[in-house]
Design a protein around this motif. Structure first.
Motif, PDB file in Angstrom:
ATOM      1  N   ASP A  74     -26.305 -14.879 -12.930  1.00 15.94           N
ATOM      2  CA  ASP A  74     -25.076 -13.899 -13.890  1.00 15.94           C
ATOM      3  C   ASP A  74     -24.184 -14.193 -12.503  1.00 15.94           C
ATOM      4  O   ASP A  74     -22.770 -12.969 -12.520  1.00 15.94           O
ATOM      5  CB  ASP A  74     -25.516 -12.776 -13.355  1.00 15.94           C
ATOM      6  N   THR A  75     -23.580 -14.973 -12.458  1.00 14.07           N
ATOM      7  CA  THR A  75     -22.472 -15.191 -11.959  1.00 14.07           C
ATOM      8  C   THR A  75     -21.848 -16.307 -12.583  1.00 14.07           C
ATOM      9  O   THR A  75     -22.120 -17.308 -13.237  1.00 14.07           O
ATOM     10  CB  THR A  75     -22.203 -16.317  -9.865  1.00 14.07           C
ATOM     11  N   TYR A  76     -20.187 -16.476 -12.592  1.00 12.15           N
ATOM     12  CA  TYR A  76     -18.978 -17.124 -12.975  1.00 12.15           C
ATOM     13  C   TYR A  76     -18.066 -18.175 -12.031  1.00 12.15           C
ATOM     14  O   TYR A  76     -17.423 -17.310 -11.184  1.00 12.15           O
ATOM     15  CB  TYR A  76     -18.117 -16.451 -13.968  1.00 12.15           C
ATOM     16  N   LYS A  77     -18.671 -19.370 -11.059  1.00 11.06           N
ATOM     17  CA  LYS A  77     -17.430 -20.000 -10.627  1.00 11.06           C
ATOM     18  C   LYS A  77     -17.191 -21.033 -11.832  1.00 11.06           C
ATOM     19  O   LYS A  77     -17.599 -21.719 -12.443  1.00 11.06           O
ATOM     20  CB  LYS A  77     -18.457 -20.580  -9.068  1.00 11.06           C
ATOM     21  N   VAL A  78     -15.932 -21.280 -11.244  1.00 11.39           N
ATOM     22  CA  VAL A  78     -14.902 -21.936 -11.507  1.00 11.39           C
ATOM     23  C   VAL A  78     -13.823 -22.830 -10.405  1.00 11.39           C
ATOM     24  O   VAL A  78     -13.543 -22.013  -9.528  1.00 11.39           O
ATOM     25  CB  VAL A  78     -13.521 -21.224 -12.345  1.00 11.39           C
ATOM     26  N   ARG A  79     -13.678 -23.911 -10.339  1.00 12.36           N
ATOM     27  CA  ARG A  79     -13.581 -25.479  -9.666  1.00 12.36           C
ATOM     28  C   ARG A  79     -12.221 -25.903 -10.953  1.00 12.36           C
ATOM     29  O   ARG A  79     -12.934 -26.744 -11.054  1.00 12.36           O
ATOM     30  CB  ARG A  79     -13.878 -25.746  -8.274  1.00 12.36           C
ATOM     31  N   SER A  80     -11.270 -25.704 -10.604  1.00 15.26           N
ATOM     32  CA  SER A  80     -10.107 -26.371 -11.906  1.00 15.26           C
ATOM     33  C   SER A  80      -8.752 -26.601 -11.430  1.00 15.26           C
ATOM     34  O   SER A  80      -8.146 -25.973 -10.497  1.00 15.26           O
ATOM     35  CB  SER A  80      -9.960 -26.136 -13.020  1.00 15.26           C
ATOM     36  N   LYS A  81      -8.384 -28.276 -11.420  1.00 15.58           N
ATOM     37  CA  LYS A  81      -6.690 -28.320 -10.621  1.00 15.58           C
ATOM     38  C   LYS A  81      -6.400 -28.815 -12.810  1.00 15.58           C
ATOM     39  O   LYS A  81      -7.160 -30.088 -13.341  1.00 15.58           O
ATOM     40  CB  LYS A  81      -7.289 -30.453  -9.926  1.00 15.58           C
ATOM     41  N   ASN A  82      -4.797 -29.005 -12.687  1.00 16.29           N
ATOM     42  CA  ASN A  82      -4.634 -28.977 -13.907  1.00 16.29           C
ATOM     43  C   ASN A  82      -3.570 -29.953 -14.125  1.00 16.29           C
ATOM     44  O   ASN A  82      -2.453 -29.134 -12.888  1.00 16.29           O
ATOM     45  CB  ASN A  82      -4.441 -27.576 -15.073  1.00 16.29           C
ATOM     46  N   TYR A  83      -2.852 -30.474 -14.563  1.00 11.43           N
ATOM     47  CA  TYR A  83      -1.316 -31.608 -14.663  1.00 11.43           C
ATOM     48  C   TYR A  83      -0.791 -31.158 -16.093  1.00 11.43           C
ATOM     49  O   TYR A  83      -1.773 -31.723 -17.304  1.00 11.43           O
ATOM     50  CB  TYR A  83      -1.959 -32.838 -14.097  1.00 11.43           C
ATOM     51  N   GLY A  84       0.135 -30.310 -15.867  1.00 14.25           N
ATOM     52  CA  GLY A  84       0.624 -30.556 -17.169  1.00 14.25           C
ATOM     53  C   GLY A  84       2.163 -30.583 -17.224  1.00 14.25           C
ATOM     54  O   GLY A  84       3.239 -30.852 -16.551  1.00 14.25           O
ATOM     55  N   ILE A  85       2.181 -30.820 -18.941  1.00 10.62           N
ATOM     56  CA  ILE A  85       4.084 -30.938 -19.376  1.00 10.62           C
ATOM     57  C   ILE A  85       4.451 -29.613 -19.615  1.00 10.62           C
ATOM     58  O   ILE A  85       3.593 -28.939 -20.978  1.00 10.62           O
ATOM     59  CB  ILE A  85       4.046 -32.118 -20.575  1.00 10.62           C
TER      60      ILE A  85
END
Length: 351
Positions: free
Chosen positions: A244-255
């Motif tokens: 019941d845990t929520y983990k996020v690891r993200s790298k984002n590259y945008g225009i």
């Protein structure tokens, strides 16, 4: 008086008089007169200032001062809307936070430090750190920000199979980290001033707007522990949320692309709005550290501003809402960070 002592006094007087006559000046023309290399530097500086800060004086004018110091209070709240399979939705938000800080600006460069006041409130259980760096000129703007917070959250609303359930469920120790870099170029930079609306660096004399585009990078890290929730709430969480845990690891590259407009009202007031969606690529993982995936990265930034200028003095209120999207096959998360900055300051020159 001896001749030796008289000679010393005369020599000291000559040196002192010479120093006063040729006192160091920070005037640009005086610096240019020091020699060929200083003259080249001043010429280069003037070219760069004209290229990066050129504007139509009918629409925009300088403040008349190179520096300013301001006292600002920053108020913000984070909110998270989870939409899951089986027609389940959960809305959660943090406790409101308030910081107080001092910022110093020299021309296009601004730096400051804010102290989180919320941790001194009775019953508050927040640990928040934020850092902001901004650079503004007529041609483009850039910003770098970092936040790291461990806060208590409250689930305010749950929807399950089209039934809405009011809620006030306490969720402790939710950790989030965000690193954000933005840089964007203004097409109509001769008539529109971003600095006039959001950093008090110019005066917008006549109303004008501009399209802009640029690049964004944002790094997100979330660690949410829902294990303390009641059983009748836990069952709506996706099955792949281990323990019941929520983990996020993200790298984002945008225009980034958007439009901004400044309304000049009378001699002292300015009303401004800026809207800019960002489309890019997201690289990272959700609830696993063994398989990274690539998906579409989306975010949006909305700013509103009211500014008052009167000679040395200025004040303003700036609202900013930044939204991002995180999703996989079993859920969608929309995050919102809403800021309200209230500032008052004084402009001046040191030379």
């Amino acid at each position: 008086m001896s001749a030796k002592r008289l000679s010393i006094i005369l020599l000291f007087s000559i040196i002192l008089g010479s120093t006063r006559a040729s006192a160091i000046s920070f005037d640009l023309d005086s610096i240019a007169s020091w020699g060929k290399f200083p003259a080249f530097c001043i010429k280069t500086y003037r070219w760069g200032d004209s290229f990066f800060n050129g504007f139509d004086t009918t629409y925009v004018k300088p403040t008349g001062y190179r520096m300013n110091v301001k006292l600002r209070t920053d108020n913000w709240i984070d909110s998270y809307t989870f939409r899951m399979s089986d027609d389940a939705e959960m809305y959660m938000r943090t406790n409101p936070s308030t910081s107080l800080g001092i910022w110093v600006s020299y021309m296009a460069l601004s730096v400051g430090y804010d102290v989180n006041l919320s941790k001194y409130y009775k019953g508050a259980n927040d640990v928040r750190k934020r850092f902001n760096f901004q650079f503004n000129c007529s041609l483009f703007a850039a910003s770098l920000s970092y936040s790291n917070s461990t806060t208590d959250n409250t689930i305010k609303k749950i929807i399950y199979r089209d039934e809405k359930y009011p809620a006030d469920i306490h969720v402790p120790g939710m950790n989030s980290r965000t690193l954000l870099f933005d840089a964007y170029y203004f097409l109509n930079h001769h008539k529109y001033s971003f600095a006039a609306a959001y950093s008090f660096g110019r005066i917008q004399k006549k109303s004008a707007g501009s399209f802009f585009f640029g690049f964004s990078y944002w790094n997100q890290r979330y660690d949410f522990d829902f294990s303390s929730l009641p059983p009748d709430v836990l069952h709506i969480l996706p099955d792949n949320w281990e323990n019941d845990t929520y983990k996020v690891r993200s790298k984002n590259y945008g225009i980034k692309a958007g439009y901004a407009y400044n309304w000049a009202i009378g001699q002292h007031w300015l009303l401004a709005i800026s809207e800019s969606p960002t489309l890019g690529i997201k690289r990272g993982y959700i609830n696993t550290n063994s398989k990274k995936n690539t998906s579409l990265g989306l975010s949006n930034s909305l700013r509103l501003s009211v500014v008052w200028n009167n000679g040395h003095f200025f004040a303003g209120a700036i609202g900013h809402i930044r939204s991002t999207l995180i999703y996989d096959k079993l859920h969608t998360l929309v995050t919102n960070v809403a800021n309200l900055e209230i500032s008052a300051g004084y402009r001046f020159n040191l030379w």
